[in-house]
Design a protein around this motif. Structure first.
Motif, PDB file in Angstrom:
ATOM      1  N   ALA A 194      -8.262   5.505   4.718  1.00  0.00           N
ATOM      2  CA  ALA A 194      -6.903   6.069   4.791  1.00  0.00           C
ATOM      3  C   ALA A 194      -6.963   7.538   4.371  1.00  0.00           C
ATOM      4  O   ALA A 194      -7.445   7.853   3.272  1.00  0.00           O
ATOM      5  N   ASP A 232     -12.203  -4.738   3.525  1.00  0.00           N
ATOM      6  CA  ASP A 232     -11.556  -5.420   2.395  1.00  0.00           C
ATOM      7  C   ASP A 232     -12.271  -6.715   2.025  1.00  0.00           C
ATOM      8  O   ASP A 232     -12.736  -7.445   2.905  1.00  0.00           O
ATOM      9  N   ARG A 289       1.019  -5.025   3.649  1.00  0.00           N
ATOM     10  CA  ARG A 289      -0.263  -5.568   4.113  1.00  0.00           C
ATOM     11  C   ARG A 289      -0.346  -7.061   3.835  1.00  0.00           C
ATOM     12  O   ARG A 289      -0.123  -7.505   2.712  1.00  0.00           O
ATOM     13  N   TRP A 347       0.290   6.695  12.520  1.00  0.00           N
ATOM     14  CA  TRP A 347       1.317   5.684  12.245  1.00  0.00           C
ATOM     15  C   TRP A 347       2.717   6.204  12.520  1.00  0.00           C
ATOM     16  O   TRP A 347       3.004   7.378  12.263  1.00  0.00           O
ATOM     17  N   ILE A 377      -4.516   4.807  -1.766  1.00  0.00           N
ATOM     18  CA  ILE A 377      -5.323   3.577  -1.748  1.00  0.00           C
ATOM     19  C   ILE A 377      -6.179   3.608  -0.491  1.00  0.00           C
ATOM     20  O   ILE A 377      -5.675   3.906   0.601  1.00  0.00           O
ATOM     21  N   GLY A 378      -7.477   3.308  -0.648  1.00  0.00           N
ATOM     22  CA  GLY A 378      -8.333   3.162   0.543  1.00  0.00           C
ATOM     23  C   GLY A 378      -8.898   4.451   1.073  1.00  0.00           C
ATOM     24  O   GLY A 378      -9.151   4.563   2.274  1.00  0.00           O
ATOM     25  N   TRP A 420      -6.803  -5.391  11.595  1.00  0.00           N
ATOM     26  CA  TRP A 420      -8.244  -5.188  11.708  1.00  0.00           C
ATOM     27  C   TRP A 420      -9.023  -6.415  11.264  1.00  0.00           C
ATOM     28  O   TRP A 420      -8.547  -7.219  10.444  1.00  0.00           O
ATOM     29  N   MET A 457       3.354   0.972   3.169  1.00  0.00           N
ATOM     30  CA  MET A 457       2.830   0.029   4.153  1.00  0.00           C
ATOM     31  C   MET A 457       2.875  -1.361   3.528  1.00  0.00           C
ATOM     32  O   MET A 457       2.661  -1.524   2.321  1.00  0.00           O
ATOM     33  N   LEU A 500      -1.597  -4.567   8.743  1.00  0.00           N
ATOM     34  CA  LEU A 500      -0.908  -3.514   7.991  1.00  0.00           C
ATOM     35  C   LEU A 500       0.266  -3.027   8.824  1.00  0.00           C
ATOM     36  O   LEU A 500       0.090  -2.565   9.959  1.00  0.00           O
ATOM     37  N   VAL A 554       0.904  -1.160   0.000  1.00  0.00           N
ATOM     38  CA  VAL A 554       0.000   0.000   0.000  1.00  0.00           C
ATOM     39  C   VAL A 554       0.938   1.203   0.000  1.00  0.00           C
ATOM     40  O   VAL A 554       1.549   1.530   1.008  1.00  0.00           O
ATOM     41  N   ARG A 558       4.589   7.284   1.534  1.00  0.00           N
ATOM     42  CA  ARG A 558       4.030   6.435   2.607  1.00  0.00           C
ATOM     43  C   ARG A 558       4.045   5.013   2.057  1.00  0.00           C
ATOM     44  O   ARG A 558       3.501   4.758   0.980  1.00  0.00           O
ATOM     45  N   THR A 604      -5.033   6.557   9.609  1.00  0.00           N
ATOM     46  CA  THR A 604      -6.140   5.704   9.158  1.00  0.00           C
ATOM     47  C   THR A 604      -7.241   5.764  10.225  1.00  0.00           C
ATOM     48  O   THR A 604      -6.935   5.721  11.428  1.00  0.00           O
ATOM     49  N   HIS A 621     -14.455   1.506   3.731  1.00  0.00           N
ATOM     50  CA  HIS A 621     -14.624   0.161   3.177  1.00  0.00           C
ATOM     51  C   HIS A 621     -14.170  -0.887   4.172  1.00  0.00           C
ATOM     52  O   HIS A 621     -13.555  -0.592   5.201  1.00  0.00           O
ATOM     53  N   HIS A 644     -12.557   0.866   7.460  1.00  0.00           N
ATOM     54  CA  HIS A 644     -11.416   1.764   7.601  1.00  0.00           C
ATOM     55  C   HIS A 644     -11.327   2.710   6.418  1.00  0.00           C
ATOM     56  O   HIS A 644     -11.913   2.449   5.355  1.00  0.00           O
TER      57      HIS A 644
HETATM   58  C1  SIN Z   1      -6.208  -0.217   3.059  1.00  0.00           C
HETATM   59  O1  SIN Z   1      -7.305   0.250   2.826  1.00  0.00           O
HETATM   60  O2  SIN Z   1      -5.984  -1.414   3.027  1.00  0.00           O
HETATM   61  C2  SIN Z   1      -5.064   0.713   3.376  1.00  0.00           C
HETATM   62  C3  SIN Z   1      -5.254   1.473   4.624  1.00  0.00           C
HETATM   63  C4  SIN Z   1      -4.132   2.432   4.866  1.00  0.00           C
HETATM   64  O3  SIN Z   1      -3.247   2.578   4.018  1.00  0.00           O
HETATM   65  O4  SIN Z   1      -4.113   3.062   5.919  1.00  0.00           O
END
Ligand code: SIN
Length: 283
Positions: A260, A103, A273, A243, A96-97, A251, A271, A116, A86, A269, A128, A101, A258
């Motif tokens: 972002a 997942d 996952r 973060w 992204i995100g 989660w 991440m 994550l 991510v 940034r 987030t 939503h 969640h």
């Molecule tokens: C996601 O929706 O999986 C990413 C969440 C994020 O980057 O904080």
């Protein structure tokens, strides 16, 4: 470390708990993983700090919670296909995100959740927000609860990841999300589920992937989905997580949503996952 030493402190907000003073990659006892899995089901999301583990150890830790589900659409970390990236680079506009939503709700068996792990964080921003679907359901009127309990909803990946979807319309998300021809998933799930770990009732629709209530048109469904989005994301149902490199949010997709926040233009940034397979869900 044994299960009795795990310190789990509810977050000061509407959802989640902090697991304090542990290094996930040094946990070994099956009982500890069982305790964390139960805490995940109860609190919806678990937060950890200072978990700077290698990709190999991250995969090992994730497997202690269950089989890994490899995401069809996200870029994969080189050498580690189990780990989705991510990522937002300084030149990217979209993240992204950015819409509420949960997942994989478009899968017949939605994923249990995602772990994550923050690798690189911007100098500020990039938080987030998580929302509590137990709280969202419990705080509805008895009348609306009864109406929702009788409904199922259609979830789809097509309008997001497909050729005509929102990712394809983004200026730059295609750099990081691929395989539009694999976006063929449509599933019908109860709108109110009995959570498979906690046994509690939770609202199971989400603004990103739920397209309509089963038997209703999209136009008929949109106002109620919109109402539920506003209700579920009220301040008393949410927690905003900041973060740092090495932070983890783990989660449960069946108990939370969640989002972002995209408020760090010109910064990177990154991440990592890992998503875990879930079990069948039911009303
Ligand atoms: C996601 O929706 O999986 C990413 C969440 C994020 O980057 O904080």
């Amino acid at each position: 470390m044994s299960a009795t030493n795990l310190r789990i402190r509810p977050a000061e907000g509407g959802v989640g708990a902090f697991v304090e003073a542990i290094e996930l990659d040094s946990l070994d006892d099956d009982a500890d993983f069982a305790t964390l899995r139960q805490a995940l089901g109860n609190h919806g999301v678990l937060f950890f700090r200072n978990q700077n583990m290698t990709p190999e150890r991250f995969i090992d830790v994730a497997r202690r919670f269950g089989p890994i589900n490899v995401n069809r659409f996200f870029a994969r970390t080189e050498g580690y296909p189990e780990i989705a990236e991510v990522r937002k680079e300084p030149h990217h506009t979209d993240n992204i995100g950015s819409r509420w939503h949960t997942d994989h709700s478009y899968d017949a068996v939605p994923a249990l959740g995602s772990i994550l792990l923050a690798r690189e964080t911007p100098s500020q921003g990039g938080d987030t927000i998580f929302a509590n679907m137990y709280g969202a359901y419990n705080s509805l009127s008895d009348g609306l609860k009864k109406t929702l309990q009788a409904l199922s909803a259609v979830h789809s990946s097509r309008h997001v990841f497909g050729r005509e979807g929102s990712v394809a319309r983004s200026t730059d998300l295609q750099d990081r999300i691929a395989n539009p021809d694999d976006a063929t998933q449509d599933s019908v799930h109860p709108v109110v589920i009995r959570h498979p770990i906690s046994g509690k009732k939770a609202l199971f629709i989400n603004p990103q992937f739920t397209v309509r209530f089963d038997g209703w048109t999209e136009a008929e469904s949109a106002p109620l989905i919109g109402y539920l989005e506003g209700h579920a994301t009220r301040p008393e149902h949410v927690y905003r997580f900041n973060w740092q490199p090495g932070s983890i949010a783990f989660w449960d997709n069946r108990a939370t949503w969640h989002l972002a926040i995209n408020d760090y233009p010109g910064e990177r940034r990154l991440m990592h996952r890992i998503t875990l397979e879930g079990e069948p869900i039911a009303a």
